[in-house]
Motif scaffolding. Structure first.
Motif, PDB file in Angstrom:
ATOM      1  N   LEU A 140       0.824  -1.222   0.000  1.00  0.00           N
ATOM      2  CA  LEU A 140       0.000   0.000   0.000  1.00  0.00           C
ATOM      3  C   LEU A 140       0.854   1.266   0.000  1.00  0.00           C
ATOM      4  O   LEU A 140       0.687   2.107  -0.884  1.00  0.00           O
ATOM      5  CB  LEU A 140      -0.992  -0.001   1.162  1.00  0.00           C
ATOM      6  N   PRO A 141       1.783   1.464   0.944  1.00  0.00           N
ATOM      7  CA  PRO A 141       2.596   2.675   0.850  1.00  0.00           C
ATOM      8  C   PRO A 141       3.510   2.689  -0.376  1.00  0.00           C
ATOM      9  O   PRO A 141       3.796   3.759  -0.922  1.00  0.00           O
ATOM     10  CB  PRO A 141       3.401   2.696   2.159  1.00  0.00           C
ATOM     11  N   VAL A 142       3.934   1.514  -0.840  1.00  0.00           N
ATOM     12  CA  VAL A 142       4.743   1.465  -2.063  1.00  0.00           C
ATOM     13  C   VAL A 142       3.911   1.962  -3.243  1.00  0.00           C
ATOM     14  O   VAL A 142       4.378   2.777  -4.049  1.00  0.00           O
ATOM     15  CB  VAL A 142       5.278   0.034  -2.316  1.00  0.00           C
ATOM     16  N   ALA A 143       2.675   1.489  -3.338  1.00  0.00           N
ATOM     17  CA  ALA A 143       1.797   1.934  -4.425  1.00  0.00           C
ATOM     18  C   ALA A 143       1.507   3.429  -4.320  1.00  0.00           C
ATOM     19  O   ALA A 143       1.446   4.126  -5.334  1.00  0.00           O
ATOM     20  CB  ALA A 143       0.496   1.140  -4.417  1.00  0.00           C
ATOM     21  N   CYS A 144       1.347   3.927  -3.099  1.00  0.00           N
ATOM     22  CA  CYS A 144       1.123   5.364  -2.918  1.00  0.00           C
ATOM     23  C   CYS A 144       2.336   6.165  -3.387  1.00  0.00           C
ATOM     24  O   CYS A 144       2.185   7.193  -4.052  1.00  0.00           O
ATOM     25  CB  CYS A 144       0.815   5.672  -1.454  1.00  0.00           C
ATOM     26  N   ALA A 145       3.520   5.685  -3.039  1.00  0.00           N
ATOM     27  CA  ALA A 145       4.746   6.367  -3.487  1.00  0.00           C
ATOM     28  C   ALA A 145       4.860   6.310  -5.011  1.00  0.00           C
ATOM     29  O   ALA A 145       5.257   7.301  -5.640  1.00  0.00           O
ATOM     30  CB  ALA A 145       5.971   5.727  -2.832  1.00  0.00           C
ATOM     31  N   LEU A 146       4.484   5.188  -5.605  1.00  0.00           N
ATOM     32  CA  LEU A 146       4.503   5.082  -7.068  1.00  0.00           C
ATOM     33  C   LEU A 146       3.481   6.024  -7.696  1.00  0.00           C
ATOM     34  O   LEU A 146       3.744   6.611  -8.750  1.00  0.00           O
ATOM     35  CB  LEU A 146       4.226   3.647  -7.506  1.00  0.00           C
ATOM     36  N   MET A 147       2.324   6.178  -7.072  1.00  0.00           N
ATOM     37  CA  MET A 147       1.321   7.124  -7.587  1.00  0.00           C
ATOM     38  C   MET A 147       1.880   8.542  -7.577  1.00  0.00           C
ATOM     39  O   MET A 147       1.716   9.292  -8.543  1.00  0.00           O
ATOM     40  CB  MET A 147       0.044   7.062  -6.745  1.00  0.00           C
ATOM     41  N   ILE A 148       2.540   8.907  -6.486  1.00  0.00           N
ATOM     42  CA  ILE A 148       3.125  10.248  -6.392  1.00  0.00           C
ATOM     43  C   ILE A 148       4.214  10.417  -7.447  1.00  0.00           C
ATOM     44  O   ILE A 148       4.261  11.431  -8.149  1.00  0.00           O
ATOM     45  CB  ILE A 148       3.654  10.511  -4.967  1.00  0.00           C
ATOM     46  N   LEU A 149       5.086   9.413  -7.566  1.00  0.00           N
ATOM     47  CA  LEU A 149       6.153   9.469  -8.575  1.00  0.00           C
ATOM     48  C   LEU A 149       5.573   9.608  -9.982  1.00  0.00           C
ATOM     49  O   LEU A 149       6.002  10.473 -10.753  1.00  0.00           O
ATOM     50  CB  LEU A 149       7.024   8.215  -8.502  1.00  0.00           C
ATOM     51  N   GLN A 150       4.595   8.787 -10.313  1.00  0.00           N
ATOM     52  CA  GLN A 150       4.012   8.846 -11.661  1.00  0.00           C
ATOM     53  C   GLN A 150       3.246  10.147 -11.874  1.00  0.00           C
ATOM     54  O   GLN A 150       3.237  10.697 -12.973  1.00  0.00           O
ATOM     55  CB  GLN A 150       3.094   7.638 -11.909  1.00  0.00           C
ATOM     56  N   GLY A 151       2.609  10.657 -10.816  1.00  0.00           N
ATOM     57  CA  GLY A 151       1.923  11.941 -10.928  1.00  0.00           C
ATOM     58  C   GLY A 151       2.889  13.077 -11.199  1.00  0.00           C
ATOM     59  O   GLY A 151       2.643  13.925 -12.066  1.00  0.00           O
ATOM     60  N   ILE A 152       4.000  13.097 -10.470  1.00  0.00           N
ATOM     61  CA  ILE A 152       5.012  14.135 -10.682  1.00  0.00           C
ATOM     62  C   ILE A 152       5.631  13.998 -12.071  1.00  0.00           C
ATOM     63  O   ILE A 152       5.842  15.001 -12.767  1.00  0.00           O
ATOM     64  CB  ILE A 152       6.086  14.096  -9.571  1.00  0.00           C
ATOM     65  N   ALA A 153       5.913  12.754 -12.482  1.00  0.00           N
ATOM     66  CA  ALA A 153       6.481  12.537 -13.817  1.00  0.00           C
ATOM     67  C   ALA A 153       5.506  13.003 -14.898  1.00  0.00           C
ATOM     68  O   ALA A 153       5.916  13.631 -15.882  1.00  0.00           O
ATOM     69  CB  ALA A 153       6.827  11.065 -14.012  1.00  0.00           C
ATOM     70  N   GLY A 154       4.224  12.728 -14.712  1.00  0.00           N
ATOM     71  CA  GLY A 154       3.222  13.204 -15.668  1.00  0.00           C
ATOM     72  C   GLY A 154       3.115  14.716 -15.668  1.00  0.00           C
ATOM     73  O   GLY A 154       2.939  15.342 -16.724  1.00  0.00           O
ATOM     74  N   PHE A 155       3.231  15.304 -14.491  1.00  0.00           N
ATOM     75  CA  PHE A 155       3.195  16.765 -14.365  1.00  0.00           C
ATOM     76  C   PHE A 155       4.364  17.380 -15.133  1.00  0.00           C
ATOM     77  O   PHE A 155       4.183  18.314 -15.916  1.00  0.00           O
ATOM     78  CB  PHE A 155       3.254  17.150 -12.883  1.00  0.00           C
ATOM     79  N   VAL A 156       5.563  16.837 -14.916  1.00  0.00           N
ATOM     80  CA  VAL A 156       6.756  17.338 -15.611  1.00  0.00           C
ATOM     81  C   VAL A 156       6.626  17.118 -17.118  1.00  0.00           C
ATOM     82  O   VAL A 156       6.921  18.013 -17.920  1.00  0.00           O
ATOM     83  CB  VAL A 156       8.034  16.662 -15.055  1.00  0.00           C
ATOM     84  N   ALA A 157       6.167  15.934 -17.505  1.00  0.00           N
ATOM     85  CA  ALA A 157       6.026  15.612 -18.932  1.00  0.00           C
ATOM     86  C   ALA A 157       4.992  16.497 -19.613  1.00  0.00           C
ATOM     87  O   ALA A 157       5.106  16.757 -20.811  1.00  0.00           O
ATOM     88  CB  ALA A 157       5.650  14.148 -19.102  1.00  0.00           C
ATOM     89  N   SER A 158       4.015  16.987 -18.874  1.00  0.00           N
ATOM     90  CA  SER A 158       2.983  17.827 -19.489  1.00  0.00           C
ATOM     91  C   SER A 158       3.540  19.180 -19.948  1.00  0.00           C
ATOM     92  O   SER A 158       2.911  19.862 -20.745  1.00  0.00           O
ATOM     93  CB  SER A 158       1.818  18.035 -18.524  1.00  0.00           C
ATOM     94  N   PHE A 159       4.709  19.550 -19.445  1.00  0.00           N
ATOM     95  CA  PHE A 159       5.344  20.801 -19.868  1.00  0.00           C
ATOM     96  C   PHE A 159       6.338  20.596 -21.011  1.00  0.00           C
ATOM     97  O   PHE A 159       6.815  21.565 -21.585  1.00  0.00           O
ATOM     98  CB  PHE A 159       6.056  21.475 -18.689  1.00  0.00           C
ATOM     99  N   GLU A 160       6.674  19.341 -21.297  1.00  0.00           N
ATOM    100  CA  GLU A 160       7.603  19.065 -22.387  1.00  0.00           C
ATOM    101  C   GLU A 160       6.891  19.212 -23.723  1.00  0.00           C
ATOM    102  O   GLU A 160       5.724  18.874 -23.857  1.00  0.00           O
ATOM    103  CB  GLU A 160       8.166  17.657 -22.255  1.00  0.00           C
ATOM    104  N   ARG A 161       7.622  19.711 -24.678  1.00  0.00           N
ATOM    105  CA  ARG A 161       7.050  19.853 -26.022  1.00  0.00           C
ATOM    106  C   ARG A 161       7.128  18.512 -26.744  1.00  0.00           C
ATOM    107  O   ARG A 161       8.143  17.831 -26.667  1.00  0.00           O
ATOM    108  CB  ARG A 161       7.816  20.900 -26.819  1.00  0.00           C
ATOM    109  N   PRO A 162       6.070  18.141 -27.446  1.00  0.00           N
ATOM    110  CA  PRO A 162       6.141  16.881 -28.204  1.00  0.00           C
ATOM    111  C   PRO A 162       7.150  16.993 -29.337  1.00  0.00           C
ATOM    112  O   PRO A 162       7.311  18.053 -29.933  1.00  0.00           O
ATOM    113  CB  PRO A 162       4.727  16.698 -28.750  1.00  0.00           C
ATOM    114  N   LYS A 163       7.852  15.888 -29.571  1.00  0.00           N
ATOM    115  CA  LYS A 163       8.859  15.861 -30.640  1.00  0.00           C
ATOM    116  C   LYS A 163       8.160  15.784 -31.989  1.00  0.00           C
ATOM    117  O   LYS A 163       7.171  15.079 -32.153  1.00  0.00           O
ATOM    118  CB  LYS A 163       9.781  14.667 -30.470  1.00  0.00           C
ATOM    119  N   ASP A 164       8.694  16.501 -32.970  1.00  0.00           N
ATOM    120  CA  ASP A 164       8.173  16.412 -34.327  1.00  0.00           C
ATOM    121  C   ASP A 164       8.755  15.184 -35.006  1.00  0.00           C
ATOM    122  O   ASP A 164       9.952  14.941 -34.951  1.00  0.00           O
ATOM    123  CB  ASP A 164       8.543  17.663 -35.146  1.00  0.00           C
ATOM    124  N   ASP A 165       7.895  14.417 -35.671  1.00  0.00           N
ATOM    125  CA  ASP A 165       8.367  13.195 -36.346  1.00  0.00           C
ATOM    126  C   ASP A 165       8.826  13.471 -37.737  1.00  0.00           C
ATOM    127  O   ASP A 165       8.519  14.315 -38.425  1.00  0.00           O
ATOM    128  CB  ASP A 165       7.269  12.120 -36.366  1.00  0.00           C
TER     129      ASP A 165
END
Length: 165
Positions: A140-165
């Motif tokens: 349970l606390p491991v999953a909570c820590a993973l939720m926080i980690l993934q939330g922060i990673a998603g937050f940071v990624a939301s500011f990154e510009r998508p790469k042009d293909d």
């Protein structure tokens, strides 16, 4: 990609594989329990505990997997009509004001129970059941820590510009 988002992606991949393994274990274990009980008339408490432990771990470890895959339940019924920028804003807001505080408080709230469970090396309540219930409770606390980690990673990624293909 930043180091944070790359690390979070690797952790997500590992967590997803663990969830897949647990699901397979539950399926095979439950089939074995049914066959043992109804064909051979034999009960196997340890196997039933292993299935219950696997299910508990799957449920909590499935939360961060669902978050990353964007498969979690959403409350906002108007999301389908929102622009991508608005969706990102709502996701950022939810991460900062709901996800991080709720899962942080959950870790803080369950920590004394987890510590006590570890101190007594808690085991199954069933006579002849499996030891290691404290390990299952630790998910349970491991999953909570993973939720926080993934939330922060998603937050940071939301500011990154998508790469042009």
């Amino acid at each position: 990609m930043t180091v944070l988002t790359t690390s979070a992606a690797r952790i997500h991949s590992l967590t997803r594989r663990i969830c897949q393994f647990l699901l397979g274990l539950i399926f095979i274990g439950q089939m074995a329990v049914v066959i043992l009980r109804y064909v051979f008339g034999v009960g196997f408490i340890e196997l039933q505990d292993a299935i219950a432990y696997s299910f508990a771990a799957l449920v909590v470890l499935g939360l961060p997997v669902a978050l990353v895959l964007d498969s979690h339940v959403r409350v906002d019924v108007i999301r389908t009509r929102q622009s991508e920028a608005t969706k990102k804003w709502f996701d950022r807001f939810g991460t900062v004001f709901f996800l991080i505080p709720v899962f942080g408080l959950t870790i803080w709230w369950v920590w004394p129970d987890i510590a006590f469970s570890w101190s007594i090396r808690e085991r199954s309540v069933e006579t002849g059941g499996l030891p290691g219930l404290y390990l299952v409770k630790t998910t349970l606390p491991v999953a909570c820590a993973l939720m926080i980690l993934q939330g922060i990673a998603g937050f940071v990624a939301s500011f990154e510009r998508p790469k042009d293909d």
